[in-house]
Motif scaffolding. Structure first.
Motif, mmCIF file in Angstrom:
data_model
loop_
_atom_site.group_PDB
_atom_site.id
_atom_site.type_symbol
_atom_site.label_atom_id
_atom_site.label_comp_id
_atom_site.label_asym_id
_atom_site.label_seq_id
_atom_site.Cartn_x
_atom_site.Cartn_y
_atom_site.Cartn_z
ATOM 1 N N SER A 82 0.826 -1.214 0.000
ATOM 2 C CA SER A 82 0.000 0.000 0.000
ATOM 3 C C SER A 82 0.859 1.262 0.000
ATOM 4 O O SER A 82 0.537 2.245 -0.671
ATOM 5 C CB SER A 82 -0.934 -0.013 1.213
ATOM 6 N N ASP A 156 0.936 -6.487 1.602
ATOM 7 C CA ASP A 156 1.078 -6.131 3.018
ATOM 8 C C ASP A 156 0.772 -7.346 3.902
ATOM 9 O O ASP A 156 1.497 -7.626 4.858
ATOM 10 C CB ASP A 156 0.110 -5.001 3.385
ATOM 11 N N TRP A 176 -1.517 -0.500 6.704
ATOM 12 C CA TRP A 176 -2.213 -0.646 5.412
ATOM 13 C C TRP A 176 -3.481 0.202 5.376
ATOM 14 O O TRP A 176 -3.749 0.895 4.396
ATOM 15 C CB TRP A 176 -2.556 -2.121 5.202
#
Length: 678
Positions: A82, A156, A176
């Protein structure tokens, strides 16, 4: 009326337009996509994981879907977390080199003055595109405004594996979540539409490889997905839920080289879902309006595309649904035929359902079928496509009793049968078309058989895929059948025999040339099956060609063992793809007896009237046995003779089967001669 003159698809493959002049369309549809920007990870930047890397990436599939009518821009980079979407990522050097080798668009890297340190800054690129008016909001009313498809979070989450510390899960999730929140705020600030693509469950092998209980991972996935759904609800954003689209127990939904990444099949599911969102979602809603955030999942091939209101009830029931949906559909548990994706009840209950975006009940756009009744379903239309295994008339003693006529006789004229097969066709010929030889054209006329469906406007070619599309468009082939009682039209696809035969014409046994030829066959087979399943929406029965009569190999100065090496390469490629697409396979190599001359026609490589009936018996058996209308299918292999004591044999299409394939062929000997030479 289209937005511009439509270019040839092959031209668009490597030369997609840099600009589209959006003009009003007069088809009555008001939600055509205009600018579509892909942002995120390998769910969108998936070319590296596809067999055909140029044709089956999400970018390529979207461009094909919206042929010259929407501007598709890929800013996604495989491996992106992200934070990378916000602050930039340096693409993997292997991916950069692979894109260059395949003549794919390079990543839009921002190079330093010395040409080094190249990174992709997705949000900065979007800002620049807006500033330079490469993205425009002033499009006719029939178009949806510029839309960003966002897929972030899986990398992630993957970085947590193996999971040892629960606090780490929460810390990573908050990071995230914060990055995603910033990204959504930035994109909304640009007044762009947004579609969120969810996280997904890896293939079930993951749980063994990483010694992770599935319940533990699903619990983590549920926490992250709950946060994603909540953010989507707050921002009024539609969600494409890949965790309930990919089936963790279905190998065909995952890339051959990665248990975390999508396959060609599931990439097509994603494109179907994106298209469905454009067609059905109202992007004009304000974030707090009813219907602003909906959840979309499923596929037309597996139970229909569904949508669900994104509310507290949906989030509370998500974990239960994901655990039970996949667990009950596990391939090994075929006895659970009546299991329904949504509630564990009778799949037939879905028949009454219609799309309803207000209710919270998951709805289906196409009825599921109770697979326990599959054997009672009736075939409707059989289309023969490929080579002389199916277009066999010329080599028969009774030329009027070709495979097509034997099908009509066996089914007592209760099915339609269309022949699009052409003698001597290779896989290239099925994909791009071929001109039938005049001897076959004249012989069809002489014996009163239907002529080949040639295109006079295209030099007399037979182009099977284009012909089938025209037949579907004109309703000569009807794909919208009642799946409670009938089976959709079925293409019986026989390719590979001539691909292998042409490799022997120089009377050498060059393994490198043979391997390259069989790889080409694999790529063509993949493309043809993709087209049939996902563009034309028909069923497919794959056919593996028979071994020629025993005198064939000597005519090319090779041994039987060498001939079967070619068989092993070609057949196992087809078996593997059939497993990936969950296709039934008719294996003629273990049906015809290469030591029985009555199984062959006037040459050693063609069927006889007798063995033509073997083929038809197998087609008939597949229609009776294979669960075409089931929401989850597994590939089966069918071989043998109805007249034998053991009858027609069915087995699972697995790696174990493929590993023993060549030895099973070599084990066959002439009757009463157990020491026959190879």
């Amino acid at each position: 009326m289209t937005s511009t003159a439509v270019k040839d698809k092959e031209e668009l493959k490597d030369n997609y337009p840099l600009k589209i002049d959006f003009k009003p369309l007069e088809d009555g549809i008001t939600n055509h996509p205009s600018y579509v920007i892909l942002l995120g990870d390998s769910m969108l930047d998936n070319f590296h994981h596809q067999m055909d890397k140029t044709q089956h990436s999400v970018t390529a599939l979207l461009r094909k879907q919206y042929l010259n009518r929407a501007m598709i821009t890929n800013l996604a980079v495989d491996g992106s977390e992200s934070r990378h979407v916000l602050y930039g990522i340096e693409p993997n050097a292997q991916l950069i080199a692979e894109r260059k080798k395949l003549s794919l668009e390079p990543y839009p890297c921002d190079f330093n003055d010395d040409g080094n340190g190249s990174r992709v800054y997705p949000t900065s690129i979007i800002e620049e595109m807006l500033a330079t008016k490469s993205i425009q909001f002033e499009v006719p009313n029939c178009y949806v405004g510029p839309t960003v498809i966002v897929s972030v979070g899986m990398v992630d989450l993957k970085n947590l594996i193996p999971i040892y510390d629960e606090s780490q899960i929460f810390t990573q999730m908050m990071s995230w979540s914060s990055n995603l929140e910033k990204l959504l705020k930035e994109l909304r600030g640009y007044k762009l539409n947004i579609v969120l693509v969810s996280l997904w469950e890896p293939m079930s092998d993951f749980y063994t490889l990483y010694e992770t209980p599935r319940d533990a991972f699903v619990m983590v996935l549920n926490v992250w997905m709950s946060r994603l759904f909540t953010m989507a609800h707050e921002w009024g954003i539609p969600v494409i839920d890949m965790s309930r689209t990919l089936n963790t127990y279905d190998r065909s939904h995952y890339a051959g080289n990665s248990i975390f990444d999508n396959s060609s099949k599931s990439a097509s599911f994603l494109v179907q879902l994106i298209d469905f969102v454009f067609k059905h979602h109202d992007f004009s809603h304000t974030p707090k309006e009813e219907g602003a955030s909906l959840i979309y999942f499923g596929s037309s091939a597996f139970g229909g595309i569904r949508m669900q209101k994104n509310d507290m009830v949906a989030r509370e029931t998500y974990e239960y649904e994901i655990k039970n949906r996949t667990a009950f559909k596990r391939v090994e548990k075929e006895e659970k035929n009546n299991y329904n994706d949504d509630d564990g009840g009778d799949a037939g209950d879905d028949d009454e359902k219609k799309i309803d975006v207000v209710s919270n009940v998951v709805q289906s756009t196409s009825a599921n079928t109770d697979t326990s009744a599959c054997k009672a379903l009736k075939p409707t239309h059989i289309i023969l496509m490929g080579d002389s295994v199916l277009d066999d008339f010329y080599w028969l003693q009774d030329k009027t009793k070709d495979v097509r006529q034997q099908i009509l006789d066996t089914y007592h004229n209760r099915v339609k049968c269309t022949n699009l097969a052409v003698d001597e066709s290779t896989s290239d010929d099925v994909l791009y078309g071929t001109n039938p030889l005049f001897v076959y054209v004249d012989a069809r006329k002489e014996f009163g058989l239907a002529p080949y469906p040639t295109d006079k406007n295209n030099a007399g070619k037979v182009e099977p895929l284009k012909i089938l599309k025209r037949m579907i468009d004109s309703k000569e082939v009807v794909v919208d059948v009642d799946t409670n009682t009938h089976i959709k039209p079925t293409v019986v696809l026989s390719i590979g025999g001539n691909d292998g035969r042409v490799l022997l014409f120089d009377f050498t046994f060059n393994l490198q040339n043979i391997a390259e030829g069989m790889n080409k066959l694999q790529q063509n087979f993949d493309t043809i099956v993709q087209t049939l399943l996902y563009e034309l929406n028909v069923n497919v029965i794959a056919v593996v060609v028979y071994e020629p009569y025993s005198d064939f190999a000597a005519g090319f100065n090779i041994s039987r063992d060498q001939l079967l090496q070619i068989f092993e390469l070609g057949a196992n490629n087809i078996f593997a793809l059939a497993e990936m697409y969950a296709l039934p396979v008719i294996d003629l190599s273990r049906t015809f007896d290469p030591f029985d001359r009555t199984h062959y026609g006037s040459t050693s490589i063609e069927p006889s009237n007798l063995s033509g009936q073997f083929i038809v018996d197998l087609i008939h058996f597949v229609h009776e046995d294979f669960e075409f209308n089931a929401s989850v299918k597994t590939s089966k292999i069918y071989s043998g003779l109805k007249s034998d004591a053991k009858g027609i044999h069915k087995e699972e299409n697995t790696q174990s089967f493929r590993d023993g394939y060549k030895q099973a062929l070599l084990a066959r000997k002439p009757k009463n001669d157990t020491n026959a030479s190879k």
